[in-house]
Design an enzyme around this catalytic site. Structure first.
Site, PDB file in Angstrom:
ATOM      1  N   ILE A  12      19.254   1.280 -68.551  1.00 22.58           N
ATOM      2  CA  ILE A  12      20.354   2.240 -68.555  1.00 22.58           C
ATOM      3  C   ILE A  12      21.576   1.664 -67.855  1.00 22.58           C
ATOM      4  O   ILE A  12      22.720   1.911 -68.258  1.00 22.58           O
ATOM      5  CB  ILE A  12      19.920   3.578 -67.921  1.00 22.58           C
ATOM      6  CG1 ILE A  12      20.969   4.663 -68.160  1.00 22.58           C
ATOM      7  CG2 ILE A  12      19.650   3.429 -66.429  1.00 22.58           C
ATOM      8  CD1 ILE A  12      21.157   5.040 -69.594  1.00 22.58           C
ATOM      9  N   SER A  34      18.942  -5.269 -57.093  1.00 20.67           N
ATOM     10  CA  SER A  34      17.851  -5.095 -58.045  1.00 20.67           C
ATOM     11  C   SER A  34      16.770  -6.121 -57.757  1.00 20.67           C
ATOM     12  O   SER A  34      17.069  -7.223 -57.269  1.00 20.67           O
ATOM     13  CB  SER A  34      18.362  -5.266 -59.480  1.00 20.67           C
ATOM     14  OG  SER A  34      17.327  -5.056 -60.417  1.00 20.67           O
ATOM     15  N   ARG A  35      15.534  -5.770 -58.073  1.00 17.70           N
ATOM     16  CA  ARG A  35      14.445  -6.738 -57.892  1.00 17.70           C
ATOM     17  C   ARG A  35      14.538  -7.883 -58.879  1.00 17.70           C
ATOM     18  O   ARG A  35      14.106  -8.992 -58.592  1.00 17.70           O
ATOM     19  CB  ARG A  35      13.091  -6.034 -58.047  1.00 17.70           C
ATOM     20  CG  ARG A  35      12.748  -5.093 -56.923  1.00 17.70           C
ATOM     21  CD  ARG A  35      11.402  -4.430 -57.142  1.00 17.70           C
ATOM     22  NE  ARG A  35      11.381  -3.635 -58.370  1.00 17.70           N
ATOM     23  CZ  ARG A  35      10.308  -2.977 -58.813  1.00 17.70           C
ATOM     24  NH1 ARG A  35       9.172  -3.033 -58.128  1.00 17.70           N
ATOM     25  NH2 ARG A  35      10.366  -2.270 -59.916  1.00 17.70           N
ATOM     26  N   LYS A  87      20.816  10.703 -63.545  1.00 17.12           N
ATOM     27  CA  LYS A  87      19.944  11.859 -63.787  1.00 17.12           C
ATOM     28  C   LYS A  87      18.510  11.405 -64.023  1.00 17.12           C
ATOM     29  O   LYS A  87      18.296  10.281 -64.514  1.00 17.12           O
ATOM     30  CB  LYS A  87      20.472  12.675 -64.968  1.00 17.12           C
ATOM     31  CG  LYS A  87      20.373  11.976 -66.337  1.00 17.12           C
ATOM     32  CD  LYS A  87      19.010  12.147 -66.975  1.00 17.12           C
ATOM     33  CE  LYS A  87      18.811  11.232 -68.126  1.00 17.12           C
ATOM     34  NZ  LYS A  87      17.431  11.304 -68.681  1.00 17.12           N
ATOM     35  N   ASP A 165      12.415  13.696 -69.280  1.00 14.04           N
ATOM     36  CA  ASP A 165      13.446  12.695 -68.967  1.00 14.04           C
ATOM     37  C   ASP A 165      14.600  12.805 -69.962  1.00 14.04           C
ATOM     38  O   ASP A 165      15.757  12.920 -69.550  1.00 14.04           O
ATOM     39  CB  ASP A 165      12.842  11.289 -68.958  1.00 14.04           C
ATOM     40  CG  ASP A 165      13.890  10.224 -68.700  1.00 14.04           C
ATOM     41  OD1 ASP A 165      14.195   9.965 -67.529  1.00 14.04           O
ATOM     42  OD2 ASP A 165      14.426   9.656 -69.681  1.00 14.04           O
TER      43      ASP A 165
END
Length: 301
Positions: A12, A34-35, A87, A165
């Site tokens: 996303i 971020s990983r 969201k 979701d």
């Protein structure tokens, strides 16, 4: 322009957040956390604590899955940063209420964003329904989870919300366009025998509102709703990007959901006010509380 850090560089973020920020005249993407993911030309961190300790970036946009999001948001607020939440804003209502209290105490902005509310046809639908009596409104929100969440096991884990979701996007539009509130009366939820969250849901609300959510649709995807009123029929299609009144397509301009979210965040930061509307999430929580559970065939990606 205001500096912003994007946390959680998954699908996303790459598909929506990064392009929206790149095109914005309000924001400069100065870092990512971020990983694994990163954005070309932008400093990348793997440790959020290290980022906060070494940066004065004033705004954090969190694109992580719902379950880990609270800890990140709480740390950002404690560090005096404004926070935008993808969201749904959290894994539970209580934790988002806690974040709101933290943000208020810290004097920072918290934005629980609902991108589907920014779809091009939503404002026109809201205006049309404002003075109408709604006789019925039905939502059909069906998509292919394999297309939109390929291999993302977290969506079927506790807190992942399953079909809610995407379904919460429809509920975010519903709670925006209705002239008054509704509440859930009954729900039927289909749970794959090997999963912890539902793959489909049928919902019945007060006020003649019904909804059909399904994550198993292949081929063309369906994101729409139709309201029959005392003065005509309103239809939203394409996730709210298309508005029809009595079958006539309306001119609603370009669809710019995520750019509009960041426009809104820029305005909130400038005004120093938060926007935390949890009404779509309340309906999800009610469905998971009230819903009758059906066990259906196992699902694998």
């Amino acid at each position: 322009m205001v500096d912003i850090c994007l946390v959680g560089i998954g699908k996303i973020a790459q598909d929506q957040h990064v392009p929206a920020l790149s095109a914005s005249e309000d924001w400069t993407l100065v870092a990512t956390v971020s990983r694994a993911g990163s954005v070309d030309g932008v400093p990348a961190f793997t440790d959020f604590d290290a980022f906060l300790a070494g940066s004065d970036c004033p705004v954090i946009s969190l694109c992580l899955p719902p379950v880990p999001r609270f800890d990140y948001a709480a740390k950002a607020i404690a560090a005096g940063r404004h926070v935008m939440l993808e969201k749904p804003p959290g894994a539970t209502l209580a934790e988002v209420h806690a974040l709101q209290a933290m943000a208020d105490k810290a004097g920072v902005v918290l934005f629980a964003s609902w991108h589907s509310r920014m779809a091009a046809g939503v404002a026109g639908a809201k205006a049309f329904l404002a003075d109408k009596t709604i006789e019925s409104l039905h939502i059909t929100w069906r998509e292919d989870v394999r297309k939109w969440h390929p291999g993302q096991e977290w969506v079927f884990e506790p807190g992942g919300m399953g079909v809610f979701d995407p379904g919460i996007n429809a509920l975010s539009i519903l709670t925006e366009i209705l002239p008054g509130p509704v509440f859930l009366r009954e729900a039927t939820l289909d749970f794959p025998e090997n999963r912890d969250t539902p793959i489909a849901a049928d919902l019945t609300f007060s006020g003649g509102v019904t909804a059909d959510f399904d994550w198993r649709q292949t081929g063309p995807q369906t994101w729409g709703m139709k309201a029959v009123t005392d003065a005509g029929v309103m239809e939203l299609a394409d996730g709210g990007a298309t508005l029809l009144l009595d079958g006539v397509r309306q001119d609603v301009g370009p669809n710019r959901e995520y750019p509009a979210l960041y426009d809104r965040m820029a305005a909130l930061v400038q005004q120093g006010v938060s926007d935390v509307d949890l009404s779509p999430m309340v309906h999800v929580a009610d469905a998971l509380t009230l819903g009758r559970r059906n066990t259906v065939a196992a699902f694998e990606f």
